[in-house]
Structures are given as structure tokens and as C-alpha cells.
Motif scaffolding. Sequence first.
Motif, PDB file in Angstrom:
ATOM      1  N   THR A   1      74.952  -6.479 -72.414  1.00  0.00           N
ATOM      2  CA  THR A   1      75.387  -6.118 -73.766  1.00  0.00           C
ATOM      3  C   THR A   1      74.197  -5.987 -74.711  1.00  0.00           C
ATOM      4  O   THR A   1      74.152  -5.084 -75.551  1.00  0.00           O
ATOM      5  N   SER A   2      73.224  -6.869 -74.553  1.00  0.00           N
ATOM      6  CA  SER A   2      72.039  -6.825 -75.409  1.00  0.00           C
ATOM      7  C   SER A   2      71.221  -5.565 -75.167  1.00  0.00           C
ATOM      8  O   SER A   2      70.732  -4.940 -76.113  1.00  0.00           O
ATOM      9  N   VAL A   3      71.072  -5.188 -73.897  1.00  0.00           N
ATOM     10  CA  VAL A   3      70.342  -3.950 -73.588  1.00  0.00           C
ATOM     11  C   VAL A   3      71.112  -2.751 -74.139  1.00  0.00           C
ATOM     12  O   VAL A   3      70.513  -1.808 -74.671  1.00  0.00           O
ATOM     13  N   LEU A   4      72.433  -2.797 -74.060  1.00  0.00           N
ATOM     14  CA  LEU A   4      73.258  -1.724 -74.641  1.00  0.00           C
ATOM     15  C   LEU A   4      73.054  -1.637 -76.154  1.00  0.00           C
ATOM     16  O   LEU A   4      72.913  -0.540 -76.707  1.00  0.00           O
ATOM     17  N   MET A   5      73.027  -2.786 -76.826  1.00  0.00           N
ATOM     18  CA  MET A   5      72.799  -2.794 -78.277  1.00  0.00           C
ATOM     19  C   MET A   5      71.445  -2.175 -78.620  1.00  0.00           C
ATOM     20  O   MET A   5      71.327  -1.392 -79.581  1.00  0.00           O
ATOM     21  N   THR A   6      70.436  -2.507 -77.838  1.00  0.00           N
ATOM     22  CA  THR A   6      69.102  -1.953 -78.075  1.00  0.00           C
ATOM     23  C   THR A   6      69.107  -0.445 -77.852  1.00  0.00           C
ATOM     24  O   THR A   6      68.512   0.311 -78.620  1.00  0.00           O
ATOM     25  N   ALA A   7      69.820   0.000 -76.796  1.00  0.00           N
ATOM     26  CA  ALA A   7      69.903   1.438 -76.516  1.00  0.00           C
ATOM     27  C   ALA A   7      70.580   2.187 -77.656  1.00  0.00           C
ATOM     28  O   ALA A   7      70.104   3.243 -78.093  1.00  0.00           O
ATOM     29  N   VAL A   8      71.679   1.636 -78.148  1.00  0.00           N
ATOM     30  CA  VAL A   8      72.394   2.262 -79.270  1.00  0.00           C
ATOM     31  C   VAL A   8      71.489   2.334 -80.491  1.00  0.00           C
ATOM     32  O   VAL A   8      71.435   3.360 -81.195  1.00  0.00           O
ATOM     33  N   ALA A   9      70.738   1.257 -80.741  1.00  0.00           N
ATOM     34  CA  ALA A   9      69.818   1.238 -81.886  1.00  0.00           C
ATOM     35  C   ALA A   9      68.718   2.291 -81.736  1.00  0.00           C
ATOM     36  O   ALA A   9      68.343   2.950 -82.707  1.00  0.00           O
ATOM     37  N   LEU A  10      68.214   2.464 -80.517  1.00  0.00           N
ATOM     38  CA  LEU A  10      67.174   3.471 -80.287  1.00  0.00           C
ATOM     39  C   LEU A  10      67.710   4.878 -80.528  1.00  0.00           C
ATOM     40  O   LEU A  10      67.021   5.712 -81.131  1.00  0.00           O
ATOM     41  N   PHE A  11      68.939   5.140 -80.075  1.00  0.00           N
ATOM     42  CA  PHE A  11      69.550   6.439 -80.375  1.00  0.00           C
ATOM     43  C   PHE A  11      69.777   6.581 -81.876  1.00  0.00           C
ATOM     44  O   PHE A  11      69.632   7.669 -82.430  1.00  0.00           O
ATOM     45  N   GLY A  12      70.119   5.477 -82.533  1.00  0.00           N
ATOM     46  CA  GLY A  12      70.260   5.491 -83.982  1.00  0.00           C
ATOM     47  C   GLY A  12      68.957   5.846 -84.673  1.00  0.00           C
ATOM     48  O   GLY A  12      68.934   6.646 -85.619  1.00  0.00           O
ATOM     49  N   PHE A  13      67.857   5.274 -84.194  1.00  0.00           N
ATOM     50  CA  PHE A  13      66.545   5.615 -84.744  1.00  0.00           C
ATOM     51  C   PHE A  13      66.264   7.102 -84.564  1.00  0.00           C
ATOM     52  O   PHE A  13      65.709   7.745 -85.454  1.00  0.00           O
ATOM     53  N   SER A  14      66.644   7.632 -83.397  1.00  0.00           N
ATOM     54  CA  SER A  14      66.319   9.042 -83.095  1.00  0.00           C
ATOM     55  C   SER A  14      67.070  10.024 -83.985  1.00  0.00           C
ATOM     56  O   SER A  14      66.614  11.166 -84.155  1.00  0.00           O
ATOM     57  N   ILE A  15      68.202   9.623 -84.560  1.00  0.00           N
ATOM     58  CA  ILE A  15      68.952  10.535 -85.434  1.00  0.00           C
ATOM     59  C   ILE A  15      68.782  10.195 -86.919  1.00  0.00           C
ATOM     60  O   ILE A  15      69.372  10.845 -87.772  1.00  0.00           O
ATOM     61  N   SER A  16      67.979   9.184 -87.204  1.00  0.00           N
ATOM     62  CA  SER A  16      67.794   8.757 -88.597  1.00  0.00           C
ATOM     63  C   SER A  16      66.918   9.748 -89.352  1.00  0.00           C
ATOM     64  O   SER A  16      65.827  10.099 -88.898  1.00  0.00           O
ATOM     65  N   LYS A  17      67.409  10.147 -90.497  1.00  0.00           N
ATOM     66  CA  LYS A  17      66.654  11.080 -91.345  1.00  0.00           C
ATOM     67  C   LYS A  17      66.201  10.421 -92.644  1.00  0.00           C
ATOM     68  O   LYS A  17      65.472  11.035 -93.420  1.00  0.00           O
ATOM     69  N   THR A  18      66.657   9.193 -92.866  1.00  0.00           N
ATOM     70  CA  THR A  18      66.259   8.467 -94.072  1.00  0.00           C
ATOM     71  C   THR A  18      65.812   7.054 -93.700  1.00  0.00           C
ATOM     72  O   THR A  18      66.180   6.529 -92.644  1.00  0.00           O
ATOM     73  N   PHE A  19      65.042   6.461 -94.597  1.00  0.00           N
ATOM     74  CA  PHE A  19      64.499   5.128 -94.354  1.00  0.00           C
ATOM     75  C   PHE A  19      65.601   4.077 -94.255  1.00  0.00           C
ATOM     76  O   PHE A  19      65.556   3.198 -93.397  1.00  0.00           O
ATOM     77  N   TRP A  20      66.617   4.179 -95.102  1.00  0.00           N
ATOM     78  CA  TRP A  20      67.678   3.175 -95.088  1.00  0.00           C
ATOM     79  C   TRP A  20      68.453   3.193 -93.769  1.00  0.00           C
ATOM     80  O   TRP A  20      68.931   2.159 -93.315  1.00  0.00           O
ATOM     81  N   MET A  21      68.546   4.373 -93.138  1.00  0.00           N
ATOM     82  CA  MET A  21      69.206   4.443 -91.833  1.00  0.00           C
ATOM     83  C   MET A  21      68.400   3.691 -90.776  1.00  0.00           C
ATOM     84  O   MET A  21      68.961   3.002 -89.923  1.00  0.00           O
ATOM     85  N   LEU A  22      67.070   3.813 -90.839  1.00  0.00           N
ATOM     86  CA  LEU A  22      66.216   3.052 -89.918  1.00  0.00           C
ATOM     87  C   LEU A  22      66.415   1.556 -90.117  1.00  0.00           C
ATOM     88  O   LEU A  22      66.489   0.797 -89.144  1.00  0.00           O
ATOM     89  N   CYS A  23      66.511   1.137 -91.378  1.00  0.00           N
ATOM     90  CA  CYS A  23      66.738  -0.289 -91.675  1.00  0.00           C
ATOM     91  C   CYS A  23      68.076  -0.752 -91.105  1.00  0.00           C
ATOM     92  O   CYS A  23      68.183  -1.859 -90.567  1.00  0.00           O
ATOM     93  N   LEU A  24      69.080   0.099 -91.193  1.00  0.00           N
ATOM     94  CA  LEU A  24      70.403  -0.233 -90.669  1.00  0.00           C
ATOM     95  C   LEU A  24      70.370  -0.370 -89.143  1.00  0.00           C
ATOM     96  O   LEU A  24      70.895  -1.332 -88.582  1.00  0.00           O
ATOM     97  N   TRP A  25      69.724   0.575 -88.467  1.00  0.00           N
ATOM     98  CA  TRP A  25      69.648   0.540 -87.003  1.00  0.00           C
ATOM     99  C   TRP A  25      68.728  -0.571 -86.502  1.00  0.00           C
ATOM    100  O   TRP A  25      68.801  -0.957 -85.335  1.00  0.00           O
TER     101      TRP A  25
END
Length: 196
Positions: free
Chosen positions: A74-98
Motif C-alpha cells: 500500500t505504501s509503494v502504491l501511495m508513492t506511485a500515485v504521488a509520483l504520477f501526481g507530480f507528473s501532472i502538476s502544473k502549479t506549486f500548490w499541487m506539488l505540495c498536495l501530492w
Amino acid sequence: MYSLLLALIYLAFISLGLPDALLGAAWPTMYPMLGVSVSSAGIISMIIAGCTIVSSLNANRVIRKFGTGIVTATSVLMTAVALFGFSISKTFWMLCLWAIPYGLGAGAVDSALNNFVALHYASRHMSWLHCFWGIGASVGPYIMSYCLSVKNSWESGYTTVGIFQIVLTVILFFSLPLWNKQVKMKKRVKRRNQSI
């Protein structure tokens, strides 16, 4: 079974190291695109570090409830989701969220695997465990630099590492019976030693 599970644990520690240096490698390209200062990377890093601490402090309770295998997967899955979140982030606050699931996932898998290896394997494996983290921490920036130089895209660097994490997540979920067998085997050995 013993060796296969250990190989999976080593692989999981490579995956733990992979994302750790991505931000530093990508930030010189990221911050002008995001319209923030160079020092803003510190905010993201502190969110990740803070969530890692929170996750580590609560890992014992979570591991007792769900088991090391499920917590790791589950932890590796959370990290994977966060990395995909980083890859689609277009603003700084989105990076902070992910950065929140990024840190929570990293802290839980680190605590879970360190604890499991300490309880079920010889002490020399702890050194090897952190050696494999170093492999991941070395390869991560290489992947990012390759994506920046060939594809001119920091987003694809995060996506590439995220894909590796997803593949590992699938492997870890399929390996859950191995974790349970290892725990049962250790308990049997302990009972036998106590009866002698």
C-alpha cells in the motif's frame, strides 16, 4: 521462499530510494515553469519529510493491524500515485498536495521493511537493505536527467519512476502469501527453540 521474499524486500528498497533525489535533479527545470523561487523546493521537501515522520511514528500500530506485506504494498502504491501526481502538476500548490501521500508512503514502507528484516533475517541483511536503497537513490536522478535531456520533460521522469513503482506494487500484492509464510515459519522456529 526465504530468498524470494528477501529479493522482493531488496527490490522494494530500491524503489524507496528511486524518488528520493528526483526533486533535486528536476528542480532547476521545474521552478521557472511553476513561477516560484529556487528556495520553494524546501517547502516541498519539508512536507515530504514531515509526512514521513508522521507515517514512521504510526507504522508500528498499522503493521500490527494489517501486516508488513499489506503495509509495504500500500505504501509503494501511495508513492506511485504521488509520483504520477507530480507528473501532472502544473502549479506549486499541487506539488505540495501530492507531497503528502509521497511522504506518508515513504515513511511507512521504510519502517515496515526495516522492522521486518530486523525480526526475520540475519543482521547482515540490514546493511544490504540500505545498500539497495543507495542503488535506487543513484538511479533516480539518472532517470530524471535522461528524461530532461532526451525528452526535455521533468514530468516524464516522474512518470517513469511512477511506472516502476506500479509494477512493484503489483508484484508486492501478489507476494502477500510469502510474507505470511515467513512470519509463521519464524513463530514455529521460536516455539521450537523455547521448548528445547
